[in-house]
Enzyme design. Structure first.
Site, mmCIF file in Angstrom:
data_model
loop_
_atom_site.group_PDB
_atom_site.id
_atom_site.type_symbol
_atom_site.label_atom_id
_atom_site.label_comp_id
_atom_site.label_asym_id
_atom_site.label_seq_id
_atom_site.Cartn_x
_atom_site.Cartn_y
_atom_site.Cartn_z
ATOM 1 N N LEU A 129 -69.694 85.742 -0.149
ATOM 2 C CA LEU A 129 -70.349 85.055 -1.252
ATOM 3 C C LEU A 129 -71.574 84.302 -0.735
ATOM 4 O O LEU A 129 -71.598 83.826 0.385
ATOM 5 C CB LEU A 129 -69.386 84.064 -1.917
ATOM 6 C CG LEU A 129 -68.269 84.658 -2.768
ATOM 7 C CD1 LEU A 129 -67.330 83.566 -3.255
ATOM 8 C CD2 LEU A 129 -68.827 85.428 -3.957
ATOM 9 N N GLU A 162 -73.986 81.362 -13.932
ATOM 10 C CA GLU A 162 -74.390 80.132 -14.600
ATOM 11 C C GLU A 162 -74.456 78.961 -13.627
ATOM 12 O O GLU A 162 -75.315 78.083 -13.756
ATOM 13 C CB GLU A 162 -73.422 79.810 -15.741
ATOM 14 C CG GLU A 162 -73.462 80.776 -16.900
ATOM 15 C CD GLU A 162 -72.615 82.012 -16.699
ATOM 16 O OE1 GLU A 162 -72.531 82.834 -17.614
ATOM 17 O OE2 GLU A 162 -72.018 82.166 -15.613
ATOM 18 N N ILE A 164 -83.548 89.315 -11.055
ATOM 19 C CA ILE A 164 -84.573 88.353 -10.640
ATOM 20 C C ILE A 164 -84.450 88.008 -9.164
ATOM 21 O O ILE A 164 -85.458 87.890 -8.460
ATOM 22 C CB ILE A 164 -84.497 87.093 -11.523
ATOM 23 C CG1 ILE A 164 -84.886 87.443 -12.962
ATOM 24 C CG2 ILE A 164 -85.402 85.996 -10.976
ATOM 25 C CD1 ILE A 164 -84.650 86.331 -13.956
ATOM 26 N N GLU A 165 -83.220 87.831 -8.666
ATOM 27 C CA GLU A 165 -83.056 87.472 -7.258
ATOM 28 C C GLU A 165 -83.568 88.578 -6.349
ATOM 29 O O GLU A 165 -84.199 88.305 -5.317
ATOM 30 C CB GLU A 165 -81.596 87.156 -6.947
ATOM 31 C CG GLU A 165 -81.390 86.614 -5.543
ATOM 32 C CD GLU A 165 -79.976 86.142 -5.277
ATOM 33 O OE1 GLU A 165 -79.745 85.574 -4.198
ATOM 34 O OE2 GLU A 165 -79.098 86.345 -6.146
ATOM 35 N N ASN A 205 -78.383 90.439 -13.134
ATOM 36 C CA ASN A 205 -79.725 89.870 -13.095
ATOM 37 C C ASN A 205 -80.523 90.458 -11.925
ATOM 38 O O ASN A 205 -80.058 90.444 -10.792
ATOM 39 C CB ASN A 205 -79.620 88.355 -12.947
ATOM 40 C CG ASN A 205 -80.909 87.655 -13.281
ATOM 41 O OD1 ASN A 205 -81.960 88.274 -13.321
ATOM 42 N ND2 ASN A 205 -80.838 86.371 -13.523
#
Length: 451
Positions: free
Chosen positions: A324, A64, A352-353, A350
C-alpha cells in the site's frame, strides 16, 4: 421536522445493527482492521475521544482518504492548527487516514446511519463543520446536522449516471439528504448538473482535488534508479479489479508468453518475443486480494515475484505489487499503465496519479466514474482508449517499442496533471468561510438578549 419516511428509514437502520455487526465480523476475517474499535461505529467512544469545534472530514475509503489528505494539507496551510476529526468507513481508508493525523487531531469510525449512533457522534464531537468527500451522503446524518445547525458540505463531489439512477429510485431518501447539505462543490459540470437534479445546492465546480496531489519524490527517485538497472521496459496493470488480472494473464498466454521463444530469425518480430521483451506487473486495487491474485498468476502457469517478499524487483515473469502507498513507485517504474477498473464494467480507477508521475495510460471502455478526466487526458495526448485487454496489451507493446512516442505521452501526462491544479485551494477557502460563518451565527445565538 423529520418526514415519516425518514423516521421509518431510521427504524430500519436501527433494526439492521445486528446485521452490520455480523458483516463487520466477516470482513475482519480477511481484513483485521474491521475488528478494531467496532463500538465507535455505533456511537460509543473512549473517554479520550472528545472535544468540540472540530473540522470534521469524512473519507469513507482509500481513494477518498487520499483526496482528504490533499484538502487537509491546504486547510492547515490556510488555517494553521485547525483541529481535524477524521472518520472513515473501510479498513484501508482508516489506515490511510491515520497517516494524515497531527497532534490534536482525532480519528474514529463513521457512525452507522441510525438515529442513536448519529446523535451520539454529534453530541460527543459537536463539529463546527462536516465535510463529506466525493459521494458519501447519508440521510440520517444529513437530517441531524441540518436540525442542529451544523453545516454539512460535500467536497470533490462526483455523481455518475448509474449512481444518479440509483439515487432517483430512492428519491424519497436521496433528495432530502442532498437538499439538506449546506453546499456542494462538484468536480465537473456534468457532476454539477446531476447533483442539482437531486436537489443539491451546488456552490461551485472546483475540479478534482487529486490533481493537486504531489507524487512521493522519494518513490519516484527510487523508481528512476531501478529503471536504470532494468533490462526490459515495464507495463503495469494498475489498481486492477476482480476479473481483470485473469484477462491480462489469458491474453499473455495466448500471445505465447509461456512458450520459449525460438532463436530463429523469424522470431525477432513475433508477438511472443515482443511479450517476452516486456516486464509485466500487476498491482491489485484492494489489499485483501493480494494473496488471491498471486495464486491466480501461478494457476495460469506464470512465476510471480511479490513486492512484499522480494523487495527489489527480481527476475520473474510477473511482478505483483502487493504493498500500500507505493503507487508512485509503480508508476515511476512503468513505461505504460493499463488502467484498472476500466476493463470490467466498473467505471475505471483514477488516472490522475499516473499522469502526475508522467506515466502514459491505456484505458479500457469503462471509465464512467472519471469520465471527464478520462476525456481530458485523451484530448491532451496523455492516454489511449481501447476496447479490450487484448487491444490494451497490443497498444502497450507498440508504445514501449517507440520510445519517442512514449516520451511524448509522458510529457503530455505531466502537462495534463499540472494544468488542472487548484481545486484544493478553492475548496479549503470555501470550507473555512462556511465554518467561520457558522461560528459567528452560533455565537450570536448564544449572546444574551438586551431586551
Amino acid at each position: 421536522m423529520r418526514s415519516l419516511l425518514l423516521r421509518l428509514y431510521g427504524v430500519f437502520t436501527s433494526l439492521a445493527e445486528p446485521l452490520v455487526r455480523r458483516k463487520l465480523r466477516r470482513r475482519a476475517v480477511a481484513e483485521p482492521g474491521y475488528a478494531h474499535a467496532v463500538e465507535e461505529r455505533f456511537g460509543h467512544y473512549d473517554e479520550a475521544a472528545s472535544g468540540t469545534g472540530w473540522c470534521w472530514i469524512h473519507a469513507v475509503s482509500l481513494g477518498e482518504a487520499r483526496a482528504a489528505g490533499i484538502l487537509i494539507a491546504e486547510l492547515r496551510r490556510q488555517y494553521p492548527g485547525i483541529p481535524i476529526l477524521l472518520t472513515n468507513g473501510t479498513a484501508t481508508g482508516r489506515e490511510e487516514g491515520a497517516k494524515l493525523l497531527e497532534p490534536g487531531d482525532l480519528q474514529v469510525w463513521q457512525p452507522w446511519d441510525a438515529p442513536e449512533p448519529v446523535a451520539r457522534f454529534l453530541d460527543r464531537f459537536q463539529p463546527r463543520i462536516g465535510v463529506l468527500m466525493e459521494t458519501e451522503v447519508w440521510p440520517q446524518m444529513s437530517a441531524a446536522c441540518a436540525e442542529r445547525g451544523i453545516p454539512l458540505v460535500l467536497a470533490n463531489a462526483r455523481l455518475n449516471e448509474n449512481s444518479l439512477a440509483s439515487a432517483e429510485r430512492l428519491g424519497w431518501l436521496a433528495r432530502p439528504a442532498y437538499s439538506a447539505l449546506a453546499a456542494v462543490w462538484a468536480q465537473t459540470e456534468a457532476d454539477s448538473h446531476r447533483l442539482v437534479s437531486l436537489g443539491a445546492k451546488v456552490a461551485g465546480v472546483f475540479g478534482n482535488l487529486k490533481f493537486d496531489a504531489t507524487p512521493d519524490a522519494r518513490q519516484l527517485g527510487a523508481a528512476a534508479r531501478l529503471r536504470e538497472q532494468l533490462p526490459r521496459p515495464v507495463v503495469v496493470l494498475a489498481s486492477s479489479r476482480d476479473g481483470e488480472e485473469a484477462q491480462l494473464l489469458e491474453v499473455l498466454k495466448r500471445f505465447g508468453a509461456l512458450a520459449p521463444v525460438p532463436p530463429a530469425q523469424d522470431a525477432v518480430h513475433s508477438i511472443a518475443k515482443r511479450v517476452h521483451d516486456v516486464q509485466w506487473m500487476i498491482v491489485p486495487r484492494h489489499p485483501q486480494r493480494f494473496d488471491e491474485v498471486a495464486a491466480l498468476v501461478e494457476s495460469h502457469g506464470f512465476a510471480v515475484a511479490r513486492r512484499s517478499a522480494a523487495g527489489a524487483p527480481a527476475e520473474c515473469e510477473i511482478w505483483l505489487g502487493d504493498s500500500l502507498g507505493e503507487m508512485a513507485l509503480y508508476y515511476g517504474l512503468a513505461d505504460a499503465a493499463l488502467l484498472g477498473g476500466s476493463f470490467e464494467p466498473l467505471g475505471g480507477q483514477n488516472l490522475i496519479e499516473a499522469a502526475a508521475c508522467g506515466c502514459p495510460v491505456i484505458m479500457g471502455p469503462s471509465t464512467f466514474n472519471f469520465a471527464e478526466a478520462a476525456e481530458l487526458s485523451l484530448a491532451a495526448g496523455a492516454s489511449l482508449r481501447v476496447d479490450s485487454m487484448e487491444q490494451a496489451v497490443t497498444a502497450a507493446l507498440k508504445l514501449v517499442e517507440k520510445p519517442e512516442r512514449r516520451e511524448a505521452m509522458a510529457e503530455a501526462a505531466l502537462a495534463f496533471a499540472n494544468s488542472n491544479r487548484g481545486a484544493a485551494q478553492r475548496t479549503a477557502t470555501a470550507v473555512l468561510a462556511i465554518a467561520e460563518a457558522a461560528t459567528v451565527e452560533t455565537e450570536e445565538r448564544a449572546e444574551p438578549s438586551l431586551e
